[in-house]
Design a protein around this motif. Structure first.
Motif, PDB file in Angstrom:
ATOM      1  N   TRP A 147       0.304  -1.071   0.225  1.00  0.00           N
ATOM      2  CA  TRP A 147      -0.108   0.082   0.003  1.00  0.00           C
ATOM      3  C   TRP A 147       0.994   1.122  -0.121  1.00  0.00           C
ATOM      4  N   GLU A 148       1.504   1.510   0.284  1.00  0.00           N
ATOM      5  CA  GLU A 148       2.667   2.524   0.760  1.00  0.00           C
ATOM      6  C   GLU A 148       3.441   2.653  -0.594  1.00  0.00           C
ATOM      7  N   ALA A 149       3.922   2.197  -1.023  1.00  0.00           N
ATOM      8  CA  ALA A 149       4.195   1.407  -2.674  1.00  0.00           C
ATOM      9  C   ALA A 149       3.238   2.537  -3.918  1.00  0.00           C
ATOM     10  N   VAL A 150       1.797   2.370  -3.603  1.00  0.00           N
ATOM     11  CA  VAL A 150       0.952   2.861  -4.420  1.00  0.00           C
ATOM     12  C   VAL A 150       1.078   4.317  -4.705  1.00  0.00           C
ATOM     13  N   ASN A 151       1.203   4.603  -5.889  1.00  0.00           N
ATOM     14  CA  ASN A 151       1.739   5.600  -6.145  1.00  0.00           C
ATOM     15  C   ASN A 151       0.121   6.583  -5.063  1.00  0.00           C
ATOM     16  N   PRO A 152       0.596   7.882  -4.627  1.00  0.00           N
ATOM     17  CA  PRO A 152      -0.114   8.619  -3.012  1.00  0.00           C
ATOM     18  C   PRO A 152      -1.330   9.343  -4.687  1.00  0.00           C
ATOM     19  N   TYR A 153      -1.423   9.733  -5.485  1.00  0.00           N
ATOM     20  CA  TYR A 153      -2.662  10.313  -6.143  1.00  0.00           C
ATOM     21  C   TYR A 153      -3.293   8.930  -6.429  1.00  0.00           C
ATOM     22  N   GLU A 154      -3.075   7.482  -6.556  1.00  0.00           N
ATOM     23  CA  GLU A 154      -4.204   6.694  -6.517  1.00  0.00           C
ATOM     24  C   GLU A 154      -4.812   6.242  -5.214  1.00  0.00           C
ATOM     25  N   ARG A 155      -3.579   6.417  -4.393  1.00  0.00           N
ATOM     26  CA  ARG A 155      -4.119   6.261  -3.361  1.00  0.00           C
ATOM     27  C   ARG A 155      -5.691   6.769  -2.349  1.00  0.00           C
ATOM     28  N   ARG A 156      -5.107   7.585  -2.980  1.00  0.00           N
ATOM     29  CA  ARG A 156      -6.326   9.019  -2.732  1.00  0.00           C
ATOM     30  C   ARG A 156      -7.355   9.174  -3.333  1.00  0.00           C
ATOM     31  N   ASP A 157      -6.905   8.479  -4.899  1.00  0.00           N
ATOM     32  CA  ASP A 157      -8.827   8.107  -5.486  1.00  0.00           C
ATOM     33  C   ASP A 157      -9.446   6.955  -4.973  1.00  0.00           C
ATOM     34  N   LEU A 158      -8.623   6.246  -4.562  1.00  0.00           N
ATOM     35  CA  LEU A 158      -9.286   4.682  -3.972  1.00  0.00           C
ATOM     36  C   LEU A 158      -9.701   5.162  -2.369  1.00  0.00           C
ATOM     37  N   LEU A 159      -9.100   5.572  -1.602  1.00  0.00           N
ATOM     38  CA  LEU A 159     -10.048   6.514  -0.967  1.00  0.00           C
ATOM     39  C   LEU A 159     -11.828   7.527  -0.871  1.00  0.00           C
ATOM     40  N   LEU A 160     -11.395   7.902  -2.136  1.00  0.00           N
ATOM     41  CA  LEU A 160     -12.467   8.781  -2.156  1.00  0.00           C
ATOM     42  C   LEU A 160     -13.669   7.901  -3.156  1.00  0.00           C
ATOM     43  N   GLU A 161     -12.832   6.774  -3.741  1.00  0.00           N
ATOM     44  CA  GLU A 161     -14.033   5.565  -3.926  1.00  0.00           C
ATOM     45  C   GLU A 161     -14.594   5.235  -2.711  1.00  0.00           C
ATOM     46  N   ALA A 162     -13.795   4.679  -1.573  1.00  0.00           N
ATOM     47  CA  ALA A 162     -14.739   3.873  -0.219  1.00  0.00           C
ATOM     48  C   ALA A 162     -15.436   5.037   0.086  1.00  0.00           C
ATOM     49  N   ALA A 163     -15.482   6.306  -0.202  1.00  0.00           N
ATOM     50  CA  ALA A 163     -16.718   7.016   0.486  1.00  0.00           C
ATOM     51  C   ALA A 163     -17.736   6.977  -0.257  1.00  0.00           C
ATOM     52  N   LYS A 164     -17.347   6.803  -2.082  1.00  0.00           N
ATOM     53  CA  LYS A 164     -18.733   6.844  -2.735  1.00  0.00           C
ATOM     54  C   LYS A 164     -19.326   5.566  -2.475  1.00  0.00           C
ATOM     55  N   VAL A 165     -18.691   4.562  -1.983  1.00  0.00           N
ATOM     56  CA  VAL A 165     -19.016   2.714  -2.041  1.00  0.00           C
ATOM     57  C   VAL A 165     -20.572   3.556  -0.335  1.00  0.00           C
ATOM     58  N   VAL A 166     -19.883   3.958   0.207  1.00  0.00           N
ATOM     59  CA  VAL A 166     -20.428   4.553   1.271  1.00  0.00           C
ATOM     60  C   VAL A 166     -21.940   5.035   1.417  1.00  0.00           C
ATOM     61  N   GLU A 167     -22.144   6.702  -0.027  1.00  0.00           N
ATOM     62  CA  GLU A 167     -22.751   6.984   0.269  1.00  0.00           C
ATOM     63  C   GLU A 167     -23.939   5.995  -1.035  1.00  0.00           C
ATOM     64  N   GLU A 168     -23.410   5.508  -2.086  1.00  0.00           N
ATOM     65  CA  GLU A 168     -23.952   4.615  -2.619  1.00  0.00           C
ATOM     66  C   GLU A 168     -24.629   3.260  -1.834  1.00  0.00           C
ATOM     67  N   HIS A 169     -24.033   3.045  -0.969  1.00  0.00           N
ATOM     68  CA  HIS A 169     -24.803   2.354   0.153  1.00  0.00           C
ATOM     69  C   HIS A 169     -25.676   2.564   0.782  1.00  0.00           C
ATOM     70  N   HIS A 170     -26.161   3.965   1.675  1.00  0.00           N
ATOM     71  CA  HIS A 170     -26.332   4.197   2.292  1.00  0.00           C
ATOM     72  C   HIS A 170     -27.436   3.602   3.000  1.00  0.00           C
TER      73      HIS A 170
END
Length: 488
Positions: free
Chosen positions: A63-86
């Motif tokens: 995980w630490e080796a993943v590009n920081p911008y990709e890590r950012r996008d994956l976390l934003l995707e997690a927020a989207k998952v929460v919103e979609e399954h409200h």
């Protein structure tokens, strides 16, 4: 097919797999409103715990080796998952912990905000180059993830209070092992594993071990791969965790109990203060560490305030959390009901007057308002984790400060006044981690430092505070030209 059913999530989420635990206890997940068993699972063993920490440790390097911008996008995707399954998550909160739909929506909103804040961390981790008194030396200071963060969460706001540490620890580049409260294993543990799995984060980065102390003892805190312990819960348990962490030279973030006071000065907007006081005490039936356990009212406005407060509290519907207009649902279990009732009765015996005396129907407890409460009574000294409130009157600013500060706790608070600066100055003198002028005591924002003083905890979370808590600093110096040593 939904990924968010109790049946699917009632497994151990360890090392990227969903399976039963290898412990010796069969754990029942009980609906607090009707006391029906909604799911069962076998507890995790010490060996399961070891596998969870080893997975978090190993996958963290990936995980630490993943590009920081990709890590950012994956976390934003997690927020989207929460919103979609409200709606599905709302059902889990109602079913597992007796939260109302209003409470569930509030909690889910907090969760999406903290994940979005955590998504900024990969781009905020920076280093420094500092000057040196030694000629030719370059000092580099790197900010790095600690490795693995162990998160122990409570039963009252399990989804948010787990995510508050889990998302920010991940955002800072760490792996995570969660130990949710045994009464909320899904919303406090396995649900989070599933969310990050669906978002596309590496499997095994986030792990959940559902177990009991009888199975693992102090192993969770003591585990050599657990670098930082983040605990939210009671002061009694927090002291024990702090002791074990200290003995093992581990950093511990402890968000503990509260006995918050909402102060109503004589120049306050009484109707507005009543609304704030009701919200601050009876949201999620008072099972919030920031709840206004104590309401302190200036004697000049006592009668008007109490008449309006009593009427508002009596209008709150208690009962089935599935019903849209229910405000007060069940307490989490019978033990909490009995503890609350004991404190109320003890306070009445000590001289408190029950302006309203609540009734017990299963785990649902209707509101109690105790007046004429003095600082030495049980209701003023103990954290009443339920729909009961202690009302005390005062004559001056000096007296109210003395009363509030007599508590062993210092988490949140509020002051109501038409003079904002008077409220702010009074707030400065109150021994608490947080206090709000002309607002409720229940506030938690993603970028503002959150935490308490005295018996309410150690450390701060949110924003820069979480980023600091879940990272460490490494100094690397480079001697660019030969140094003259005092002897050679």
């Amino acid at each position: 097919m939904s990924h968010f059913t109790l049946e699917q999530l009632s497994k151990q989420g360890i090392a990227g797999k969903w399976r039963e635990g290898n412990g010796s206890n069969e754990m029942s997940n009980i609906n607090p409103f009707n006391q029906e068993i909604i799911a069962t699972m076998t507890s995790a063993s010490k060996d399961d715990l070891d596998q969870a920490f080893e997975s978090a440790h190993n996958v963290q390097k990936e995980w630490e080796a993943v590009n920081p911008y990709e890590r950012r996008d994956l976390l934003l995707e997690a927020a989207k998952v929460v919103e979609e399954h409200h709606d599905e998550i709302t059902e889990l909160i109602i079913e597992e912990l007796g939260g109302t739909k209003l409470k569930a929506g509030f909690e889910i909103g907090l969760v999406t905000n903290i994940i979005k804040e955590a998504s900024t961390y990969p781009l905020r981790i920076t280093g420094e180059i500092l000057p040196s008194p030694v000629d030719g030396k370059e000092n580099r200071v790197y900010q790095e993830p600690v490795g693995v963060v162990g998160v122990i969460s409570p039963f009252n706001f399990p989804f948010y209070l787990s995510m508050k540490s889990v998302a920010t620890a991940i955002g800072a580049g760490n792996g995570v092992v969660i130990k949710p409260h045994e009464d909320t294993p899904v919303t406090g543990g396995t649900l989070l594993v599933k969310i990050f799995e669906l978002a596309g984060l590496p499997k095994g980065l986030v792990n959940s071990v559902v177990t009991e102390i009888s199975e693992i003892g102090d192993r969770f805190v003591e585990h050599p791969l657990n670098k930082v312990v983040s605990f939210t819960g009671s002061t009694v348990v927090g002291k024990k965790i702090g002791e074990v962490a200290g003995r093992n030279l581990k950093k511990a973030s402890l968000e503990l109990g509260g006995n918050s006071a909402l102060i109503v000065l004589e120049d306050a907007d009484i109707d507005y203060a009543v609304s704030a006081a009701v919200f601050s005490r009876f949201t999620h039936q008072g099972q919030i560490c920031m709840s206004a356990n104590r309401v302190l009212v200036h004697e000049d406005i006592k009668d008007e305030f109490l008449n309006k407060y009593k009427a508002k509290v009596e209008s709150l519907k208690a009962g089935d959390p599935r019903e849209e207009d229910t405000i007060i649902g069940p307490l989490i279990n019978k033990r909490q009901v009995e503890t609350l009732e004991q404190t109320i009765e003890e306070s009445i015996d000590e001289g408190a007057f029950p302006l309203i005396r609540g009734e017990v129907q299963g785990n649902v407890v209707t509101p109690t308002i105790l007046t004429e409460v003095t600082p030495d009574m049980a209701a003023a000294k103990k954290e009443m984790f339920g729909p009961a409130v202690a009302v005390t009157t005062f004559k001056s600013d000096e007296e109210v400060i003395e009363i509030v500060n007599a508590s062993d706790f210092g988490l949140s608070g509020a002051v109501h006044t038409s003079n904002i600066e008077r409220g702010a100055e009074l707030g400065k003198r109150i021994e608490t981690g947080m206090i709000h002028v002309n607002d409720g005591t229940i506030n938690d924002e993603p970028i503002v430092a959150f935490g308490g003083e005295k018996m309410s905890g150690v450390g701060r979370l949110n924003g820069n505070e979480s980023l600091e808590s879940f990272t460490t600093k490494k100094w690397i110096s480079i001697q660019h030209k030969k140094r003259q040593f005092p002897y050679s």
